[in-house]
Design an enzyme around this catalytic site. Structure first.
Site, PDB file in Angstrom:
ATOM      1  N   LYS A  11      14.075  87.477  -3.040  1.00 31.70           N
ATOM      2  CA  LYS A  11      14.091  87.894  -4.265  1.00 31.70           C
ATOM      3  C   LYS A  11      13.388  87.137  -5.663  1.00 31.70           C
ATOM      4  O   LYS A  11      12.681  85.890  -5.147  1.00 31.70           O
ATOM      5  CB  LYS A  11      15.523  88.061  -4.837  1.00 31.70           C
ATOM      6  CG  LYS A  11      16.316  89.225  -3.994  1.00 31.70           C
ATOM      7  CD  LYS A  11      17.771  89.275  -4.437  1.00 31.70           C
ATOM      8  CE  LYS A  11      18.573  90.408  -3.518  1.00 31.70           C
ATOM      9  NZ  LYS A  11      19.930  90.543  -4.300  1.00 31.70           N
ATOM     10  N   TYR A  51      17.960 100.301  -4.079  1.00 32.88           N
ATOM     11  CA  TYR A  51      19.368 100.084  -4.277  1.00 32.88           C
ATOM     12  C   TYR A  51      20.164 101.363  -4.938  1.00 32.88           C
ATOM     13  O   TYR A  51      21.089 101.228  -5.571  1.00 32.88           O
ATOM     14  CB  TYR A  51      19.563  99.150  -5.658  1.00 32.88           C
ATOM     15  CG  TYR A  51      19.229  97.626  -4.759  1.00 32.88           C
ATOM     16  CD1 TYR A  51      20.412  97.165  -3.769  1.00 32.88           C
ATOM     17  CD2 TYR A  51      18.360  96.856  -5.336  1.00 32.88           C
ATOM     18  CE1 TYR A  51      19.981  95.904  -3.214  1.00 32.88           C
ATOM     19  CE2 TYR A  51      18.336  95.321  -4.480  1.00 32.88           C
ATOM     20  CZ  TYR A  51      19.134  94.987  -3.667  1.00 32.88           C
ATOM     21  OH  TYR A  51      19.087  93.676  -3.092  1.00 32.88           O
ATOM     22  N   PHE A  59      26.560  97.167 -12.496  1.00 32.14           N
ATOM     23  CA  PHE A  59      25.706  96.218 -12.551  1.00 32.14           C
ATOM     24  C   PHE A  59      24.324  96.778 -12.188  1.00 32.14           C
ATOM     25  O   PHE A  59      23.125  96.053 -11.998  1.00 32.14           O
ATOM     26  CB  PHE A  59      26.005  94.995 -11.534  1.00 32.14           C
ATOM     27  CG  PHE A  59      26.318  95.583 -10.257  1.00 32.14           C
ATOM     28  CD1 PHE A  59      25.329  95.662  -9.166  1.00 32.14           C
ATOM     29  CD2 PHE A  59      27.585  95.682  -9.711  1.00 32.14           C
ATOM     30  CE1 PHE A  59      25.683  96.174  -7.890  1.00 32.14           C
ATOM     31  CE2 PHE A  59      27.933  96.143  -8.381  1.00 32.14           C
ATOM     32  CZ  PHE A  59      27.078  96.321  -7.559  1.00 32.14           C
ATOM     33  N   ARG A  87      22.499  88.174   7.890  1.00 26.16           N
ATOM     34  CA  ARG A  87      23.462  88.011   6.987  1.00 26.16           C
ATOM     35  C   ARG A  87      24.171  86.689   6.993  1.00 26.16           C
ATOM     36  O   ARG A  87      24.559  86.219   6.037  1.00 26.16           O
ATOM     37  CB  ARG A  87      24.209  89.195   7.185  1.00 26.16           C
ATOM     38  CG  ARG A  87      23.838  90.675   7.158  1.00 26.16           C
ATOM     39  CD  ARG A  87      23.695  91.105   5.803  1.00 26.16           C
ATOM     40  NE  ARG A  87      24.869  91.257   4.914  1.00 26.16           N
ATOM     41  CZ  ARG A  87      25.018  91.760   3.671  1.00 26.16           C
ATOM     42  NH1 ARG A  87      23.660  92.248   3.063  1.00 26.16           N
ATOM     43  NH2 ARG A  87      26.007  91.764   2.915  1.00 26.16           N
ATOM     44  N   THR A  93      27.419  87.305  -1.042  1.00 28.05           N
ATOM     45  CA  THR A  93      26.824  87.787  -2.147  1.00 28.05           C
ATOM     46  C   THR A  93      26.765  87.096  -3.370  1.00 28.05           C
ATOM     47  O   THR A  93      25.692  86.949  -4.089  1.00 28.05           O
ATOM     48  CB  THR A  93      27.319  89.273  -2.579  1.00 28.05           C
ATOM     49  OG1 THR A  93      27.495  90.033  -1.304  1.00 28.05           O
ATOM     50  CG2 THR A  93      26.499  89.939  -3.648  1.00 28.05           C
ATOM     51  N   ARG A 104      22.013  81.347   0.417  1.00 23.82           N
ATOM     52  CA  ARG A 104      22.495  81.484  -1.141  1.00 23.82           C
ATOM     53  C   ARG A 104      23.291  80.388  -1.686  1.00 23.82           C
ATOM     54  O   ARG A 104      23.091  80.126  -2.759  1.00 23.82           O
ATOM     55  CB  ARG A 104      23.196  82.667  -1.257  1.00 23.82           C
ATOM     56  CG  ARG A 104      22.528  84.242  -0.995  1.00 23.82           C
ATOM     57  CD  ARG A 104      23.422  85.189  -0.963  1.00 23.82           C
ATOM     58  NE  ARG A 104      22.709  86.549  -1.171  1.00 23.82           N
ATOM     59  CZ  ARG A 104      23.040  87.932  -0.828  1.00 23.82           C
ATOM     60  NH1 ARG A 104      24.088  87.864  -0.081  1.00 23.82           N
ATOM     61  NH2 ARG A 104      22.564  88.818  -1.149  1.00 23.82           N
ATOM     62  N   ASN A 114      20.431  86.156  -6.622  1.00 24.74           N
ATOM     63  CA  ASN A 114      21.144  85.352  -5.470  1.00 24.74           C
ATOM     64  C   ASN A 114      20.260  85.281  -4.405  1.00 24.74           C
ATOM     65  O   ASN A 114      20.516  85.452  -3.100  1.00 24.74           O
ATOM     66  CB  ASN A 114      22.460  86.334  -5.060  1.00 24.74           C
ATOM     67  CG  ASN A 114      22.161  87.751  -4.576  1.00 24.74           C
ATOM     68  OD1 ASN A 114      20.968  88.114  -4.675  1.00 24.74           O
ATOM     69  ND2 ASN A 114      23.022  88.351  -4.229  1.00 24.74           N
ATOM     70  N   HIS A 117      17.944  89.202  -0.042  1.00 23.27           N
ATOM     71  CA  HIS A 117      18.530  90.539   0.283  1.00 23.27           C
ATOM     72  C   HIS A 117      18.559  90.683   1.899  1.00 23.27           C
ATOM     73  O   HIS A 117      17.361  90.342   2.420  1.00 23.27           O
ATOM     74  CB  HIS A 117      17.835  91.994  -0.476  1.00 23.27           C
ATOM     75  CG  HIS A 117      18.169  93.189   0.566  1.00 23.27           C
ATOM     76  ND1 HIS A 117      19.226  93.772   0.331  1.00 23.27           N
ATOM     77  CD2 HIS A 117      17.707  93.857   1.644  1.00 23.27           C
ATOM     78  CE1 HIS A 117      19.233  94.694   1.258  1.00 23.27           C
ATOM     79  NE2 HIS A 117      18.207  94.737   2.017  1.00 23.27           N
ATOM     80  N   GLU A 128      15.401 101.006   5.697  1.00 16.81           N
ATOM     81  CA  GLU A 128      14.765  99.969   4.441  1.00 16.81           C
ATOM     82  C   GLU A 128      13.416  99.550   5.041  1.00 16.81           C
ATOM     83  O   GLU A 128      12.396  99.313   4.246  1.00 16.81           O
ATOM     84  CB  GLU A 128      15.533  98.817   4.369  1.00 16.81           C
ATOM     85  CG  GLU A 128      16.924  99.221   3.539  1.00 16.81           C
ATOM     86  CD  GLU A 128      17.852  98.139   3.320  1.00 16.81           C
ATOM     87  OE1 GLU A 128      19.093  98.285   2.826  1.00 16.81           O
ATOM     88  OE2 GLU A 128      17.622  96.909   3.984  1.00 16.81           O
TER      89      GLU A 128
HETATM   90  P1  ATP Z   1      21.917  92.762  -0.953  1.00 22.25           P
HETATM   91  O1  ATP Z   1      22.137  94.255  -0.732  1.00 22.25           O
HETATM   92  O2  ATP Z   1      21.092  92.129  -2.181  1.00 22.25           O
HETATM   93  O3  ATP Z   1      21.285  91.911   0.284  1.00 22.25           O
HETATM   94  P2  ATP Z   1      24.691  92.101  -0.787  1.00 22.25           P
HETATM   95  O4  ATP Z   1      24.600  93.131   0.442  1.00 22.25           O
HETATM   96  O5  ATP Z   1      25.097  90.721  -0.283  1.00 22.25           O
HETATM   97  O6  ATP Z   1      23.371  92.051  -1.299  1.00 22.25           O
HETATM   98  P3  ATP Z   1      25.568  94.532  -2.059  1.00 22.25           P
HETATM   99  O7  ATP Z   1      27.151  94.620  -2.184  1.00 22.25           O
HETATM  100  O8  ATP Z   1      24.576  95.374  -1.445  1.00 22.25           O
HETATM  101  O9  ATP Z   1      25.586  92.823  -1.770  1.00 22.25           O
HETATM  102  O10 ATP Z   1      25.120  94.351  -3.692  1.00 22.25           O
HETATM  103  C1  ATP Z   1      23.558  94.448  -3.985  1.00 22.25           C
HETATM  104  C2  ATP Z   1      23.180  93.342  -5.064  1.00 22.25           C
HETATM  105  O11 ATP Z   1      23.964  93.846  -6.303  1.00 22.25           O
HETATM  106  C3  ATP Z   1      23.782  92.006  -4.944  1.00 22.25           C
HETATM  107  O12 ATP Z   1      22.726  91.148  -4.148  1.00 22.25           O
HETATM  108  C4  ATP Z   1      23.955  91.634  -6.317  1.00 22.25           C
HETATM  109  O13 ATP Z   1      22.981  90.861  -6.691  1.00 22.25           O
HETATM  110  C5  ATP Z   1      24.625  92.668  -7.105  1.00 22.25           C
HETATM  111  N1  ATP Z   1      25.924  92.714  -7.164  1.00 22.25           N
HETATM  112  C6  ATP Z   1      26.742  93.078  -6.030  1.00 22.25           C
HETATM  113  N2  ATP Z   1      28.015  93.081  -6.576  1.00 22.25           N
HETATM  114  C7  ATP Z   1      27.988  92.723  -7.934  1.00 22.25           C
HETATM  115  C8  ATP Z   1      29.034  92.458  -8.976  1.00 22.25           C
HETATM  116  N3  ATP Z   1      30.300  92.634  -8.734  1.00 22.25           N
HETATM  117  N4  ATP Z   1      28.602  92.056 -10.177  1.00 22.25           N
HETATM  118  C9  ATP Z   1      27.031  91.780 -10.118  1.00 22.25           C
HETATM  119  N5  ATP Z   1      26.248  91.962  -9.226  1.00 22.25           N
HETATM  120  C10 ATP Z   1      26.706  92.467  -8.077  1.00 22.25           C
HETATM  121 MG    MG Z   2      23.721  95.075   0.193  1.00 19.70          MG
END
Ligand code: ATP
Ligand code: MG
Length: 141
Positions: A11, A51, A59, A87, A93, A104, A114, A117, A128
């Site tokens: 990112k 997304y 968010f 992962r 996350t 992370r 973070n 992805h 994707e």
């Molecule tokens: P990614 O999809 O980016 O790999 P992830 O799968 O660990 O991350 P997701 O639940 O898919 O987490 O959320 C996508 C992104 O949205 C996260 O990477 C984070 O930046 C943001 N995000 C998720 N949950 C929150 C939250 N509670 N508050 C703020 N941002 C959030």
């Molecule tokens: Mg995700």
């Protein structure tokens, strides 16, 4: 375990920190191979589509703003159990909750910025990968 492909995005925060190589080295060190890669600036429309599953979340705007704040390094990673392996290497996350030694924990500042992805399932990985690498230039080796 079967050989899988997964989509990884380094990112904007991690690209700005100049740690693309350190992060790719972790993937390679864990036995994942780079099958495709590109450094790109996402458009707002691309980030919103990527997304889209989070479009109703509070968010979402911050997430899209962040993803278009600078270039990202997008890769297809290939290997045994690549989706779960990626992962595991990424960590939780929220970097404050990420296990020591994960990407992370070591490179991310906040749940918004973070660092990486990773696809979370075979179905999302396929969608994707097709989104960012339609058709050509994905290599199996
Ligand atoms: P990614 O999809 O980016 O790999 P992830 O799968 O660990 O991350 P997701 O639940 O898919 O987490 O959320 C996508 C992104 O949205 C996260 O990477 C984070 O930046 C943001 N995000 C998720 N949950 C929150 C939250 N509670 N508050 C703020 N941002 C959030
Ligand atoms: Mg995700």
């Amino acid at each position: 375990m079967t050989v899988e492909r997964t989509l990884s995005i380094i990112k904007p925060d991690a690209v700005a920190k100049n740690v693309i190589g350190q992060i790719v080295a972790r993937f390679e060190g864990a036995g994942l191979k780079v099958a495709a890669a590109k450094l790109v600036q996402l458009s707002r429309a691309e980030a919103e589509q990527f997304y889209a599953v989070h479009a109703a979340r509070p968010f979402f705007k911050d997430l899209v703003d962040f993803m278009v704040s600078g270039p990202v390094f997008i890769q297809v990673l290939e290997g045994e159990g690549a989706i779960a392996k990626n992962r595991d290497l990424m960590g939780a996350t929220d970097p404050k909750k990420a296990a020591a030694g994960t990407i992370r924990a070591d490179f991310a500042e906040s749940i918004d910025a973070n660092a990486v992805h990773g696809s979370d399932a075979p179905e999302t990985a396929a969608v994707e990968i097709a989104f960012f690498f339609p058709g050509l230039n994905v290599y199996s080796r």
